[in-house]
Design an enzyme around this catalytic site. Structure first.
Site, mmCIF file in Angstrom:
data_model
loop_
_atom_site.group_PDB
_atom_site.id
_atom_site.type_symbol
_atom_site.label_atom_id
_atom_site.label_comp_id
_atom_site.label_asym_id
_atom_site.label_seq_id
_atom_site.Cartn_x
_atom_site.Cartn_y
_atom_site.Cartn_z
ATOM 1 N N SER A 13 0.802 -1.223 0.000
ATOM 2 C CA SER A 13 0.000 0.000 0.000
ATOM 3 C C SER A 13 0.835 1.273 0.000
ATOM 4 O O SER A 13 0.341 2.327 -0.409
ATOM 5 C CB SER A 13 -0.957 0.008 1.191
ATOM 6 O OG SER A 13 -0.250 -0.193 2.386
ATOM 7 N N HIS B 30 2.178 4.623 4.755
ATOM 8 C CA HIS B 30 1.313 5.290 3.777
ATOM 9 C C HIS B 30 1.817 6.694 3.458
ATOM 10 O O HIS B 30 1.801 7.119 2.297
ATOM 11 C CB HIS B 30 -0.122 5.355 4.311
ATOM 12 C CG HIS B 30 -0.740 4.000 4.483
ATOM 13 N ND1 HIS B 30 -1.887 3.790 5.229
ATOM 14 C CD2 HIS B 30 -0.373 2.778 4.007
ATOM 15 C CE1 HIS B 30 -2.196 2.506 5.193
ATOM 16 N NE2 HIS B 30 -1.297 1.878 4.469
#
Length: 328
Positions: free
Chosen positions: A151, A202
């Site tokens: 991610s 992230h």
């Protein structure tokens, strides 16, 4: 999409419902509708979930493991391993959507190059940020936080997608958000709703994406690619940048829009096509065609792009146009 902070416990394999749903999504979309690099990277992630190259506690990346213990291979392993089937499902469904758009926009080889660089850089930025937090807070838990998942790369791709397709509205957990702020809103909401995810991982992806769209990363990548092709590692430089979308070049001179042909005597330089937007390529093509027009006329050659009319034909054409004007 999420990047999980891995706790030292064995992965529980249950019904694998996430894996079944991912297969359903892929076949519903159709294998022929998924560009080759996107499909290959998805298949690699699934394969390494089923047959991991290392146990998760040996694949996740942390300051302690990568920097202190010099286990740098974790930078390569961590993006391609996932904690469970749902982790894999959400990441790969998100990658399917982003990968299709960006691979068609940038071309397969450049997209593969981009994914490789992003996978490595998100891990490096993650280590730098965790080391800074450790230094600022004097809390060693930041250096020991071990993250795994794709991610971070997905957040970088989201920044690129919003850059190439600006002005749209996207929905983040059901909330309409301008694409300009979607990455930041998703970063905060995921951290609030899923405390086990890696906020720093992230954030690293967003920062890498911004380095590409607004910073020097894109220029550095183009120079590195140009250096490799100019030193003979690719016998056909044009093939390196061949595209399934707008940013392509093939030996026949096709690629900018699928049927563009270069003027006689013009040799395409593929080094400028890698990663350029459609507008940048169009501007470059127009410049080259104008330069070629001046060169061919100096040599006494006929005008480029197929307009080879003789003097008699041009005179007859002008006469017919004048007659039609009087008829009106």
């Amino acid at each position: 999409m999420k990047q999980v902070i891995f706790s030292m416990r064995n992965r529980q394999r249950g019904s694998q419902l996430g894996l079944l749903l991912l297969a359903s999504q892929v076949f519903q979309l159709g294998l022929n509708n998924i560009p080759p690099i996107t499909l290959a990277v998805l298949a690699l992630n699934v394969y390494l979930y089923l047959f991991p190259a290392a146990p998760l506690f040996q694949a996740c990346v942390s300051v302690q493991q990568a920097y202190w213990f010099k286990d740098w291979r974790r930078l390569l392993l961590s993006p391609l391993h996932h904690a469970d089937d749902w982790h894999l499902y959400f990441n790969m469904v998100s990658f399917l959507w982003k990968g299709r758009r960006l691979e068609q926009r940038l071309g397969g080889p450049w997209f593969l190059y981009l994914l490789s660089v992003f996978s490595l850089l998100t891990g490096l930025v993650y280590l730098v940020l965790e080391a800074l937090l450790t230094e600022l807070t004097q809390d060693q838990s930041y250096s020991m936080a071990c993250a795994v998942g794709f991610s971070g790369v997905l957040f970088a791709l989201k920044v690129l997608n919003n850059h190439y397709y600006p002005g749209s509205v996207t929905y983040v957990m059901g909330l309409p958000v301008s694409s300009r702020y979607a990455s930041w809103v998703e970063l905060v909401l995921i951290h609030i709703t899923s405390p086990g995810t890696s906020f720093v991982g992230h954030l690293s992806g967003i920062l890498v994406g911004l380095l590409y769209t607004t910073g020097p990363l894109k220029k550095i990548m183009k120079k590195c690619a140009g250096f490799v092709t100019s030193n003979g590692y690719n016998s056909q430089p044009g093939a390196y940048y061949r595209s399934s979308g707008y940013s392509g070049y093939t030996g026949t001179g096709r690629g900018l829009s699928g049927n563009y042909q270069y003027a006689p005597g013009y040799t395409a330089d593929a080094s400028y096509t890698g990663g350029l937007t459609e507008e940048e390529q169009l501007e470059e093509a127009i410049t080259n065609s104008l330069n070629d027009r001046g060169q061919t006329r100096q040599r006494g050659a006929p005008p480029p792009y197929g307009f080879h009319l003789s003097e008699d034909a041009r005179t007859e054409q002008i006469r017919q146009m004048r007659l039609r004007r009087f008829d009106r």
